[in-house]
Design an enzyme around this catalytic site. Structure first.
Site, PDB file in Angstrom:
ATOM      1  CD  GLU A  51      -3.425  -6.187   3.820  1.00  0.00           C
ATOM      2  OE1 GLU A  51      -2.194  -6.068   3.639  1.00  0.00           O
ATOM      3  OE2 GLU A  51      -4.099  -5.355   4.448  1.00  0.00           O
ATOM      4  CD  GLU A  92      -2.977  -1.119   2.271  1.00  0.00           C
ATOM      5  OE1 GLU A  92      -2.884  -0.215   3.130  1.00  0.00           O
ATOM      6  OE2 GLU A  92      -3.861  -1.976   2.292  1.00  0.00           O
TER       7      GLU A  92
END
Length: 778
Positions: A508, A429
């Site tokens: 994820e 991220e």
């Protein structure tokens, strides 16, 4: 841009002794350097000097995490990321001697990880600094040592974790991984200098390619030969040895030698049968072996495709993965290997076959376990590049520009021989701008470096809201070997449908049914990694100090959501009963039949997780009906008028009973019962036993509403290393010998101190005491 295709990945792991001395016939010595350090929590002036007075410092062995020993405080600068535990600076010093016989040798020290911003000195000489606490590194001590009896050496290590918040999750502090001293001849195999691949694999034969880098630290040119011999996992020799001929290496130089070998009828490494081989690579001068290294490796073919997702040994394998942080709960960041072995086995029992190392390099022995136990691994390097993240402003973003490529290279060099690793991730991220040339360059520089260092594995990263950042449209995703995305699974499905040549994976993912079905129903999805497999310290809002989104709590206890995932992922028949905790469907799911307020609990909302054809539910022997398996894998639900007693689910396949589960109403607490995960443990740092205390009624039924304080005691050659429970908001120190029972349970982690018989007892007010025996061996 040239498209890169990865036809196969088949690699090995390098095994290095971490808890004992290992001396080869050639004279290489790998010595554990874990014991007898001196530690001081603080930052005294002059502690880098040999003459510094350290006699009053605390004696410790490493691995050692001083942060986990501190007190929780909402105002600690680590904040929610560090679990509200203390930070600061710590010093380690070790006094040691070296044999005269080693005076002409090359001597190095290897650290598997120091948290963080470490500086190391030997006899007043500064060896170097490494900011990243997760990276392994080695320093050359040659020329800075004293040899012979009575001639002492002092190594000093400063670990600075004071700048906070340094991370969005718990880091630990200090020399929290193993340390080794390595002694070799001047002519020796380089650090991480053996690299093995298998470019051609079939059931009939495999080509094993061994690349060995030899370093000459001497003063004259040396002629040498490199040879590798092989053995099966059972030790039987494999006829595949050969010699690469004589080579020459100049003083101060290095030479890389490459040889091919053929192994016939190989046993292939897989998640079901993780077969490993042994390779012994030796370097000889004038017919005398001067250095050698033993390598355990697995032969396997692995590839990512745009059509089938992930393929292992010619068969599609759905990666059923979980993300894991590096801490071990009550033991902090200094994690005995048995802690991980137990956790990984519990996850494997649920059907998990993949691990994502979130979001940093892990201890090397963790990857050894994945090799041996049969997990595929996404090996990840960073949580941030140059842009910081909220609650991690004092972290790695300060160092990425200078150290990012170095740390990436060192991770890959160390890890590239593990058969478990099938893909690298170079960021989680990431908040840097991925829409301009600078963002493209950062990604491409790391990806190109990995291709150069290990050309057998693809590279991905965990993209963050890619439709918002437009990376699916601006060319960024196109240059990725495999496109990885966090959450929003249907976006990744749509991206592949728009670009059928893309290889895709969920990096994820959540635990929900809506997250599972896109992987189940689209064969091009390589897999997914749940957030998370086991609870981890930090990333929690006070009073919580632990992130509690995992399949397992930090003691290893299963959550109801783990039962649902097991029903989707396990190959064995599965059936589990859960209910809403509160009346008429309120509260979270629990796996018991003992409401806290039985008088007010009349309407039980029951769910059954099962992968079987049909499930029949019974309450006190009366059938509540049969329900067939839903096509969308949803749980089977009942609304049940509550009655004390027993609720039971019976699962059938083809009309035959294959599994059942039952829950019973508990009476008043009557005793503590103890169980141990293994009756024998070894007397070394990496081995522990988990003793679980349960508060039960007179019939042995767990009392899930009990919060009695359980006190543990040990007689015999062992210590209580830590106690714990699954309470996210428990603020007691883990080193206390007592712990509140949480939902009726708590644990003690027992470590041996010498060989012999051990008795562990647990007592609680108003109930009978429990005991269990452990034998410490070796």
């Amino acid at each position: 841009m040239k498209k890169i295709y990865f036809p196969l990945l088949s690699l090995l792991l390098v095994t290095v002794a971490t808890t004992h001395a290992q001396t080869t016939a050639a004279g290489r010595k790998t010595l554990s350097f874990d014991k007898s350090w001196l530690f001081f929590q603080g930052d005294p002036s002059g502690a880098d000097k040999t003459s510094f007075a350290d006699a009053q410092w605390k004696k410790v062995d490493v691995p050692h995490d001083w942060m986990i020993l501190g007190e929780y405080n909402k105002d600690n600068p680590t904040g929610r990321g560090g679990g509200y535990l203390p930070s600061g600076t710590g010093w380690y010093r070790k006094h040691f001697t070296m044999d005269d016989a080693d005076a002409a040798k090359q001597v190095s020290i290897a650290f598997d990880g120091v948290m963080a911003n470490s500086d190391v000195w030997i006899n007043d000489f500064h060896l170097g600094k490494r900011p990243y606490g997760y990276i392994s590194f080695m320093y050359d001590l040659t020329g800075h040592l004293n040899f012979g009896n009575g001639k002492s050496n002092v190594i000093s290590v400063r670990a600075d974790n004071s700048v906070q918040p340094a991370s969005r999750y718990y880091t630990g502090a200090g020399i929290y991984r193993h340390v080794r001293l390595v002694v070799t001849d001047a002519l020796h195999i380089d650090n991480w200098g053996v690299y093995v691949t298998t470019p051609n694999v079939s059931a009939d034969k495999a080509t094993v390619h061994v690349k060995t880098t030899v370093v000459n630290s001497g003063r004259s040119t040396q002629n040498f030969t490199v040879k590798t011999t092989f053995a099966a996992a059972d030790g039987k020799p494999v006829n595949a040895s050969t010699s690469g001929g004589t080579r020459s290496v100049p003083a101060g130089g290095s030479v890389t030698v490459e040889n091919d070998y053929t192994i016939t009828k190989p046993e292939l490494w897989s998640t079901d049968k993780p077969a490993l081989y042994q390779a012994l690579t030796s370097v000889s001068v004038g017919g005398k072996v001067v250095d050698d290294q033993t390598t355990s490796f697995g032969i396997r073919e692995a590839k990512f495709t745009a059509e089938e997702g992930f393929v292992l040994n010619g068969k599609k394998l759905m990666i059923k993965g979980v993300c894991l942080h590096h801490d071990g709960g009550a033991v902090g960041a200094a994690v005995p290997l048995r802690v991980w072995e137990r956790r990984l086995q519990l996850l494997k029992d649920l059907g998990v076959n993949g691990i994502r190392t979130s979001h940093n390099p892990v201890a090397p022995e963790f990857l050894d376990l994945c090799d041996r136990m049969g997990f595929v691994v996404m090996d990840e390097n960073f949580d941030t590049w140059e842009a910081n993240k909220v609650r991690g402003e004092g972290g790695y973003d300060k160092f990425f520009k200078q150290w990012g490529l170095t740390d990436t290279r060192d991770m890959v060099m160390r890890d590239r021989n593990h058969p478990s690793i099938v893909i690298y991730s170079i960021g989680n991220e990431i908040h840097d701008n991925l829409g301009d040339s600078s963002g493209f360059k950062k990604y491409r520089d790391m990806q190109d470096l990995i291709h150069k260092t290990d050309g057998t594995r693809p590279v991905t990263m965990a993209l963050f809201r890619p439709n918002v950042s437009k990376v699916y449209d601006n060319g960024f995703a196109k240059m990725m070997d495999v496109v990885g995305q966090n959450y929003r699974e249907n976006e990744l499905v749509a991206a592949h449908e728009a670009h059928p040549d893309w290889k895709v994976i969920g990096t994820e993912n959540g635990h929900t049914l809506s997250a599972w079905l896109p992987m189940r129903d689209n064969k091009y999805m390589a897999g997914q990694f749940l957030w998370t497999g086991v609870d981890y310290l930090g990333e929690a809002d006070w009073p919580n100090t632990v992130n509690g989104q995992a399949l397992l709590d930090r003691t290893g206890g299963s959550r109801p959501l783990s039962y649902q995932r097991e029903s989707w992922w396990s190959e064995k028949p599965v059936v589990h009963i859960v209910r809403k905790r509160d009346n008429a469907g309120g509260g979270p799911m629990v796996a018991d039949w003992t409401p806290a307020d039985m008088a007010a609990y009349t309407d039980a909302r029951v769910s059954v997780y099962s992968n079987c054809d049909e499930v029949e539910l019974f309450l006190n022997g009366k059938s509540l009906g049969v329900k067939l398996k839903p096509a969308n894998d949803a749980p089977r639900d009942w609304s049940v008028p509550f009655e004390k007693g027993t609720i039971k689910a019976v699962a059938k396949n083809g009309g035959k009973v294959v599994a059942n589960d039952e829950l019973k109403t508990a009476g008043a607490p009557a005793k503590v019962i103890l169980t141990v995960d293994r009756p024998k443990i070894n007397n070394n740092w990496d081995d522990v036993a988990y003793v679980t205390a349960q508060v039960v009624d007179a019939d042995g039924v767990l009392c899930p509403n009990s919060d009695k304080v359980v006190t543990f005691s040990v007689t015999g050659p062992a210590v209580i290393a830590a106690t714990d429970n699954g309470d996210l908001a428990n603020h007691d120190s883990f080193i206390l010998p007592y712990r509140n029972s949480f939902k009726g349970k708590c644990i003690a982690i027992i470590k041996g101190s010498a060989m012999g018989a051990v008795m562990v007892k647990a007592s609680a007010p108003g109930v009978a005491t429990g005991s269990v025996a452990i034998n410490v061996v070796k």
